[in-house]
Scaffold this motif. Structure first.
Motif, PDB file in Angstrom:
ATOM      1  N   THR A 120      69.547  11.497  85.230  1.00  0.00           N
ATOM      2  CA  THR A 120      69.458  10.129  84.699  1.00  0.00           C
ATOM      3  C   THR A 120      70.428  10.397  83.213  1.00  0.00           C
ATOM      4  O   THR A 120      70.484  11.279  82.714  1.00  0.00           O
ATOM      5  CB  THR A 120      68.108   9.779  84.110  1.00  0.00           C
ATOM      6  N   SER A 121      71.230   9.280  83.457  1.00  0.00           N
ATOM      7  CA  SER A 121      72.435   9.282  82.132  1.00  0.00           C
ATOM      8  C   SER A 121      72.337   7.921  81.542  1.00  0.00           C
ATOM      9  O   SER A 121      72.177   6.856  82.043  1.00  0.00           O
ATOM     10  CB  SER A 121      73.871   9.738  82.630  1.00  0.00           C
ATOM     11  N   HIS A 122      72.733   7.982  80.152  1.00  0.00           N
ATOM     12  CA  HIS A 122      72.804   6.787  79.386  1.00  0.00           C
ATOM     13  C   HIS A 122      74.050   6.927  78.667  1.00  0.00           C
ATOM     14  O   HIS A 122      74.383   8.030  77.793  1.00  0.00           O
ATOM     15  CB  HIS A 122      71.608   6.782  78.463  1.00  0.00           C
ATOM     16  N   SER A 123      74.887   6.047  78.715  1.00  0.00           N
ATOM     17  CA  SER A 123      76.125   5.906  77.994  1.00  0.00           C
ATOM     18  C   SER A 123      75.961   4.874  76.796  1.00  0.00           C
ATOM     19  O   SER A 123      75.530   4.055  76.965  1.00  0.00           O
ATOM     20  CB  SER A 123      77.434   5.829  78.648  1.00  0.00           C
ATOM     21  N   ASP A 124      76.615   5.054  75.633  1.00  0.00           N
ATOM     22  CA  ASP A 124      76.577   4.356  74.475  1.00  0.00           C
ATOM     23  C   ASP A 124      77.387   3.057  74.815  1.00  0.00           C
ATOM     24  O   ASP A 124      77.044   2.063  74.053  1.00  0.00           O
ATOM     25  CB  ASP A 124      76.662   5.058  73.376  1.00  0.00           C
ATOM     26  N   LEU A 125      78.454   3.191  75.693  1.00  0.00           N
ATOM     27  CA  LEU A 125      79.197   2.207  75.845  1.00  0.00           C
ATOM     28  C   LEU A 125      79.283   1.893  77.356  1.00  0.00           C
ATOM     29  O   LEU A 125      79.668   3.065  77.981  1.00  0.00           O
ATOM     30  CB  LEU A 125      80.566   2.381  75.163  1.00  0.00           C
ATOM     31  N   GLY A 126      79.568   0.765  77.788  1.00  0.00           N
ATOM     32  CA  GLY A 126      79.665   0.674  79.329  1.00  0.00           C
ATOM     33  C   GLY A 126      80.745  -0.279  79.471  1.00  0.00           C
ATOM     34  O   GLY A 126      80.891  -1.290  78.724  1.00  0.00           O
ATOM     35  N   SER A 127      81.828  -0.106  80.254  1.00  0.00           N
ATOM     36  CA  SER A 127      82.783  -0.947  80.751  1.00  0.00           C
ATOM     37  C   SER A 127      82.249  -2.245  81.365  1.00  0.00           C
ATOM     38  O   SER A 127      81.118  -2.145  81.858  1.00  0.00           O
ATOM     39  CB  SER A 127      83.957  -0.474  81.408  1.00  0.00           C
ATOM     40  N   LYS A 128      82.639  -3.260  81.372  1.00  0.00           N
ATOM     41  CA  LYS A 128      82.262  -4.538  82.189  1.00  0.00           C
ATOM     42  C   LYS A 128      81.626  -4.179  83.388  1.00  0.00           C
ATOM     43  O   LYS A 128      82.594  -3.898  84.291  1.00  0.00           O
ATOM     44  CB  LYS A 128      83.299  -5.841  82.060  1.00  0.00           C
ATOM     45  N   GLY A 129      80.567  -4.531  83.843  1.00  0.00           N
ATOM     46  CA  GLY A 129      80.162  -4.638  85.357  1.00  0.00           C
ATOM     47  C   GLY A 129      79.758  -2.955  85.406  1.00  0.00           C
ATOM     48  O   GLY A 129      79.124  -2.871  86.467  1.00  0.00           O
ATOM     49  N   THR A 130      79.874  -2.149  84.534  1.00  0.00           N
ATOM     50  CA  THR A 130      79.347  -0.748  84.886  1.00  0.00           C
ATOM     51  C   THR A 130      78.146  -0.626  83.945  1.00  0.00           C
ATOM     52  O   THR A 130      77.933  -0.652  82.692  1.00  0.00           O
ATOM     53  CB  THR A 130      80.323   0.271  84.098  1.00  0.00           C
ATOM     54  N   PRO A 131      76.940  -0.100  84.578  1.00  0.00           N
ATOM     55  CA  PRO A 131      75.513   0.088  83.882  1.00  0.00           C
ATOM     56  C   PRO A 131      75.824   1.342  83.175  1.00  0.00           C
ATOM     57  O   PRO A 131      76.387   2.120  83.065  1.00  0.00           O
ATOM     58  CB  PRO A 131      74.483   0.415  85.218  1.00  0.00           C
ATOM     59  N   ARG A 132      75.060   1.115  81.900  1.00  0.00           N
ATOM     60  CA  ARG A 132      74.860   2.183  80.917  1.00  0.00           C
ATOM     61  C   ARG A 132      73.943   2.901  81.324  1.00  0.00           C
ATOM     62  O   ARG A 132      74.101   4.392  80.647  1.00  0.00           O
ATOM     63  CB  ARG A 132      74.469   1.442  79.598  1.00  0.00           C
ATOM     64  N   ASP A 133      72.960   2.747  82.239  1.00  0.00           N
ATOM     65  CA  ASP A 133      72.096   3.797  82.840  1.00  0.00           C
ATOM     66  C   ASP A 133      72.217   4.017  84.120  1.00  0.00           C
ATOM     67  O   ASP A 133      72.254   3.021  84.793  1.00  0.00           O
ATOM     68  CB  ASP A 133      70.518   3.047  82.349  1.00  0.00           C
ATOM     69  N   THR A 134      72.300   5.334  84.429  1.00  0.00           N
ATOM     70  CA  THR A 134      72.419   5.649  85.920  1.00  0.00           C
ATOM     71  C   THR A 134      71.563   6.776  86.279  1.00  0.00           C
ATOM     72  O   THR A 134      71.216   7.448  85.572  1.00  0.00           O
ATOM     73  CB  THR A 134      73.973   6.051  86.157  1.00  0.00           C
ATOM     74  N   VAL A 135      71.459   6.785  87.490  1.00  0.00           N
ATOM     75  CA  VAL A 135      70.514   7.907  88.229  1.00  0.00           C
ATOM     76  C   VAL A 135      71.323   8.312  89.217  1.00  0.00           C
ATOM     77  O   VAL A 135      71.864   7.618  90.174  1.00  0.00           O
ATOM     78  CB  VAL A 135      69.272   7.320  88.709  1.00  0.00           C
ATOM     79  N   THR A 136      71.625   9.622  89.429  1.00  0.00           N
ATOM     80  CA  THR A 136      72.422  10.380  90.420  1.00  0.00           C
ATOM     81  C   THR A 136      71.569  11.401  90.963  1.00  0.00           C
ATOM     82  O   THR A 136      70.851  11.815  90.378  1.00  0.00           O
ATOM     83  CB  THR A 136      73.735  11.014  89.736  1.00  0.00           C
ATOM     84  N   LYS A 137      71.416  11.062  92.387  1.00  0.00           N
ATOM     85  CA  LYS A 137      70.610  12.200  93.033  1.00  0.00           C
ATOM     86  C   LYS A 137      71.640  12.724  94.058  1.00  0.00           C
ATOM     87  O   LYS A 137      72.388  12.262  94.467  1.00  0.00           O
ATOM     88  CB  LYS A 137      69.531  11.164  94.000  1.00  0.00           C
ATOM     89  N   ILE A 138      71.174  13.993  94.374  1.00  0.00           N
ATOM     90  CA  ILE A 138      71.923  14.977  95.045  1.00  0.00           C
ATOM     91  C   ILE A 138      70.951  15.792  95.699  1.00  0.00           C
ATOM     92  O   ILE A 138      69.819  16.209  95.311  1.00  0.00           O
ATOM     93  CB  ILE A 138      72.730  15.972  94.292  1.00  0.00           C
ATOM     94  N   GLU A 139      71.233  15.851  97.258  1.00  0.00           N
ATOM     95  CA  GLU A 139      70.325  16.683  97.882  1.00  0.00           C
ATOM     96  C   GLU A 139      71.152  17.592  98.912  1.00  0.00           C
ATOM     97  O   GLU A 139      72.203  17.161  99.361  1.00  0.00           O
ATOM     98  CB  GLU A 139      69.671  15.751  98.996  1.00  0.00           C
ATOM     99  N   ALA A 140      71.169  18.853  98.588  1.00  0.00           N
ATOM    100  CA  ALA A 140      71.920  19.779  99.210  1.00  0.00           C
ATOM    101  C   ALA A 140      70.979  20.733 100.096  1.00  0.00           C
ATOM    102  O   ALA A 140      70.114  21.128  99.679  1.00  0.00           O
ATOM    103  CB  ALA A 140      72.636  20.492  98.305  1.00  0.00           C
ATOM    104  N   LYS A 141      71.748  21.108 101.341  1.00  0.00           N
ATOM    105  CA  LYS A 141      71.038  21.872 102.258  1.00  0.00           C
ATOM    106  C   LYS A 141      72.114  22.864 102.958  1.00  0.00           C
ATOM    107  O   LYS A 141      73.059  22.425 103.150  1.00  0.00           O
ATOM    108  CB  LYS A 141      70.192  20.891 103.435  1.00  0.00           C
TER     109      LYS A 141
END
Length: 181
Positions: A120-141
């Protein structure tokens, strides 16, 4: 589209090689040598879930860490890794292009057959249309040995038509906006 794929590839490198250079920090284990299938999804991304394959060995994973570590030291004021009963927790605070990004990751798995990362990431500035909070999920096998036409460091992007090698980091940077060879 090529720049977005390169950004995902660079993101994969960074997530696969979280640098752990702080005194007292736990180190992430090196992944088992061979071919890994990696599924990535990020909320708010223009790209759908992406599945790629990464051929690696012990030297390549260590080299990835060594490549990322100097960059991380320059842009991150905090990089903490803690071992837990089920894996690892990481917390970082980094600044890229004047944007401050705080991230928290939970990593579970054994790095021999499979692992999963939720960041989970939070940026203090987001460009227009880009969320400030994101969730990235990685599954590796782990899939087994690398294919005969692959060498350690090769990442095969979706569709199999675009292959890059993490050892060619300068080429990756050149594909990104503002990147220089």
């Amino acid at each position: 589209m090529m720049r977005e794929l390169a950004a995902w590839g660079l993101g994969l490198c960074l997530l696969a090689a979280v640098a752990a250079d702080n005194a007292g920090a736990d180190d992430l284990p090196i992944r088992k040598a061979g071919l890994w299938e990696i599924k990535m999804a990020r909320t708010g991304s223009p790209l759908p879930e992406m599945t790629m394959q990464h051929c690696t060995d012990e030297t390549t994973d260590k080299d990835m860490n060594n490549m990322v570590s100097p960059m991380a030291k320059q842009i991150c004021s905090k990089q903490d890794i803690q071992k837990t009963a089920t894996g690892y927790l990481t917390d970082s605070l980094c600044s890229v292009g004047g944007v401050s990004i705080a991230s928290h990751s939970e990593i579970i798995g054994d790095f021999n057959s499979a692992y999963a990362v939720t960041t989970t990431s939070h940026s203090d500035l987001g460009s227009k249309g880009t969320p400030r909070d994101t969730v990235t999920k990685i599954e590796a096998k782990w899939l087994g040995a690398c294919k005969p036409d692959q060498k350690p460091g090769d990442i095969v992007m979706p569709g199999g038509g675009f292959k890059l090698n993490v050892k060619d980091m300068d080429k990756l940077k050149a594909l990104l906006p503002g990147g220089k060879p």
